[in-house]
Design an enzyme around this catalytic site. Structure first.
Site, PDB file in Angstrom:
ATOM      1  N   THR A   1      -5.559  -6.894  10.543  1.00  0.00           N
ATOM      2  CA  THR A   1      -5.919  -5.791   9.699  1.00  0.00           C
ATOM      3  C   THR A   1      -5.612  -4.592  10.725  1.00  0.00           C
ATOM      4  O   THR A   1      -4.886  -3.671  10.321  1.00  0.00           O
ATOM      5  CB  THR A   1      -7.521  -5.483   9.603  1.00  0.00           C
TER       6      THR A   1
ATOM      7  N   LYS B   1       0.937  -1.188  -0.190  1.00  0.00           N
ATOM      8  CA  LYS B   1      -0.157   0.008   0.071  1.00  0.00           C
ATOM      9  C   LYS B   1       0.870   1.314   0.063  1.00  0.00           C
ATOM     10  O   LYS B   1       2.043   1.260   0.281  1.00  0.00           O
ATOM     11  CB  LYS B   1      -0.852  -0.070   1.253  1.00  0.00           C
TER      12      LYS B   1
ATOM     13  N   ARG C   1       2.012  -6.146   9.390  1.00  0.00           N
ATOM     14  CA  ARG C   1       1.483  -5.186   9.849  1.00  0.00           C
ATOM     15  C   ARG C   1       2.066  -4.750  11.415  1.00  0.00           C
ATOM     16  O   ARG C   1       2.143  -3.780  11.555  1.00  0.00           O
ATOM     17  CB  ARG C   1      -0.157  -5.519   9.867  1.00  0.00           C
TER      18      ARG C   1
ATOM     19  N   PHE D   1     -15.594   3.734   6.711  1.00  0.00           N
ATOM     20  CA  PHE D   1     -14.266   3.892   6.284  1.00  0.00           C
ATOM     21  C   PHE D   1     -13.906   3.820   4.908  1.00  0.00           C
ATOM     22  O   PHE D   1     -12.763   4.124   4.484  1.00  0.00           O
ATOM     23  CB  PHE D   1     -13.383   3.055   7.160  1.00  0.00           C
TER      24      PHE D   1
ATOM     25  N   GLU E   1      -9.467 -10.417  -7.833  1.00  0.00           N
ATOM     26  CA  GLU E   1      -8.469  -9.387  -7.735  1.00  0.00           C
ATOM     27  C   GLU E   1      -7.369  -9.595  -8.847  1.00  0.00           C
ATOM     28  O   GLU E   1      -6.883  -8.427  -9.129  1.00  0.00           O
ATOM     29  CB  GLU E   1      -7.911  -9.310  -6.192  1.00  0.00           C
TER      30      GLU E   1
ATOM     31  N   HIS F   1      -2.398  -5.381   1.419  1.00  0.00           N
ATOM     32  CA  HIS F   1      -3.420  -5.974   1.474  1.00  0.00           C
ATOM     33  C   HIS F   1      -3.356  -7.405   0.814  1.00  0.00           C
ATOM     34  O   HIS F   1      -2.241  -7.708   0.108  1.00  0.00           O
ATOM     35  CB  HIS F   1      -4.289  -5.242   0.097  1.00  0.00           C
TER      36      HIS F   1
ATOM     37  N   ARG G   1      -1.851 -14.245   4.226  1.00  0.00           N
ATOM     38  CA  ARG G   1      -2.849 -13.433   5.517  1.00  0.00           C
ATOM     39  C   ARG G   1      -1.849 -13.539   6.617  1.00  0.00           C
ATOM     40  O   ARG G   1      -1.853 -12.741   7.682  1.00  0.00           O
ATOM     41  CB  ARG G   1      -4.060 -14.099   5.695  1.00  0.00           C
TER      42      ARG G   1
ATOM     43  N   ASN H   1      -2.144   0.377   6.783  1.00  0.00           N
ATOM     44  CA  ASN H   1      -1.792  -0.858   7.248  1.00  0.00           C
ATOM     45  C   ASN H   1      -0.930  -1.976   6.162  1.00  0.00           C
ATOM     46  O   ASN H   1      -0.880  -2.755   6.510  1.00  0.00           O
ATOM     47  CB  ASN H   1      -2.917  -1.816   7.844  1.00  0.00           C
TER      48      ASN H   1
ATOM     49  N   TYR I   1     -12.469  -2.121  -4.107  1.00  0.00           N
ATOM     50  CA  TYR I   1     -12.779  -2.291  -2.599  1.00  0.00           C
ATOM     51  C   TYR I   1     -14.300  -2.064  -2.689  1.00  0.00           C
ATOM     52  O   TYR I   1     -14.964  -1.663  -1.580  1.00  0.00           O
ATOM     53  CB  TYR I   1     -12.351  -1.294  -1.758  1.00  0.00           C
TER      54      TYR I   1
HETATM   55  P1  RTP Z   1      -7.294  -5.808   3.201  1.00  0.00           P
HETATM   56  O1  RTP Z   1      -8.489  -6.211   2.466  1.00  0.00           O
HETATM   57  O2  RTP Z   1      -6.802  -4.493   2.827  1.00  0.00           O
HETATM   58  O3  RTP Z   1      -6.087  -6.808   2.723  1.00  0.00           O
HETATM   59  O4  RTP Z   1      -7.467  -5.930   4.818  1.00  0.00           O
HETATM   60  P2  RTP Z   1      -8.359  -6.692   5.647  1.00  0.00           P
HETATM   61  O5  RTP Z   1      -8.907  -7.872   4.787  1.00  0.00           O
HETATM   62  O6  RTP Z   1      -7.377  -7.214   6.776  1.00  0.00           O
HETATM   63  O7  RTP Z   1      -9.381  -5.873   6.076  1.00  0.00           O
HETATM   64  P3  RTP Z   1     -10.675  -5.510   5.441  1.00  0.00           P
HETATM   65  O8  RTP Z   1     -11.739  -5.852   6.383  1.00  0.00           O
HETATM   66  O9  RTP Z   1     -10.732  -6.028   3.979  1.00  0.00           O
HETATM   67  O10 RTP Z   1     -10.856  -3.832   5.065  1.00  0.00           O
HETATM   68  C1  RTP Z   1     -10.079  -3.565   3.841  1.00  0.00           C
HETATM   69  C2  RTP Z   1      -9.156  -2.434   4.518  1.00  0.00           C
HETATM   70  O11 RTP Z   1     -10.042  -1.264   4.920  1.00  0.00           O
HETATM   71  C3  RTP Z   1      -9.464  -0.495   5.914  1.00  0.00           C
HETATM   72  N1  RTP Z   1     -10.381  -0.600   7.321  1.00  0.00           N
HETATM   73  N2  RTP Z   1     -10.327   0.289   8.067  1.00  0.00           N
HETATM   74  N3  RTP Z   1     -11.161   1.808  10.036  1.00  0.00           N
HETATM   75  C4  RTP Z   1     -11.829   0.677  10.126  1.00  0.00           C
HETATM   76  O12 RTP Z   1     -12.445   0.237  11.042  1.00  0.00           O
HETATM   77  C5  RTP Z   1     -11.285  -0.065   9.147  1.00  0.00           C
HETATM   78  N4  RTP Z   1     -11.570  -1.443   8.781  1.00  0.00           N
HETATM   79  C6  RTP Z   1     -11.053  -1.814   7.778  1.00  0.00           C
HETATM   80  C7  RTP Z   1      -8.158  -1.107   6.154  1.00  0.00           C
HETATM   81  O13 RTP Z   1      -7.139  -0.416   5.685  1.00  0.00           O
HETATM   82  C8  RTP Z   1      -8.379  -2.567   5.836  1.00  0.00           C
HETATM   83  O14 RTP Z   1      -7.154  -3.193   5.220  1.00  0.00           O
HETATM   84 MG    MG Z   2      -9.948  -7.608   2.831  1.00  0.00          MG
END
Ligand code: RTP
Ligand code: MG
Length: 143
Positions: A93, A11, A104, A59, A128, A117, A87, A114, A51
């Site tokens: 996350t 990122k 992370r 967010f 993707e 991805h 992962r 963070n 996304y």
């Molecule tokens: P990613 O898709 O980026 O690999 O991350 P992830 O699966 O661990 O998390 P996901 O739930 O898919 O969320 C995508 C990205 O959105 C941001 N986020 N912010 N402020 C918040 O509560 C929040 N929750 C998610 C994070 O940058 C996350 O990586």
């Molecule tokens: Mg995700």
């Protein structure tokens, strides 16, 4: 265990901190092989589309703004159990909840910025990968 492909992004925060090589080193050390990679500066449309599943989340706007704030590296990683393994290397996350030694925990500043991805399932990985790479851009290993 099946040979899988997963999709990964370094990122904008991590690219800005010159961490591309350090992050690729973690993938390679874990036995994940790069089969495609490129640098991109995502457009708003590209980030929103990528996304789309989070469109209704509070967010979402901040996420799109962050993901378009600077260049990213996008890559396809191949290996045994690649989706889960990536992962695991990434960590939770929220970096405050990420296990020591994960990307992370070591490199992310916040849940919003963070560092990386990684696809969360084989099905999302396929979607993707196709979002960012043509078949011709994928380079299966021959040795
Ligand atoms: P990613 O898709 O980026 O690999 O991350 P992830 O699966 O661990 O998390 P996901 O739930 O898919 O969320 C995508 C990205 O959105 C941001 N986020 N912010 N402020 C918040 O509560 C929040 N929750 C998610 C994070 O940058 C996350 O990586
Ligand atoms: Mg995700």
């Amino acid at each position: 265990m099946a040979l899988e492909r997963t999709f990964s992004i370094v990122k904008p925060d991590a690219v800005a901190k010159n961490l591309v090589g350090a992050i690729y080193q973690r993938f390679e050390a874990a036995g994940l092989r790069l089969v495609a990679a490129k640098m991109l500066h995502l457009s708003q449309e590209q980030a929103e589309g990528f996304y789309a599943e989070h469109k209704e989340r509070p967010f979402f706007n901040a996420l799109v703004s962050f993901m378009t704030s600077g260049p990213v590296m996008v890559q396809v990683l191949e290996g045994e159990d690649a989706v889960r393994k990536n992962r695991e290397i990434m960590g939770a996350t929220n970096p405050k909840e990420a296990l020591a030694g994960t990307l992370r925990a070591d490199y992310a500043d916040s849940i919003d910025e963070n560092a990386v991805h990684g696809s969360d399932a084989v099905e999302s990985a396929a979607r993707e990968i196709a979002y960012f790479f043509t078949d011709a851009e994928l380079c299966p290993r021959t040795r």
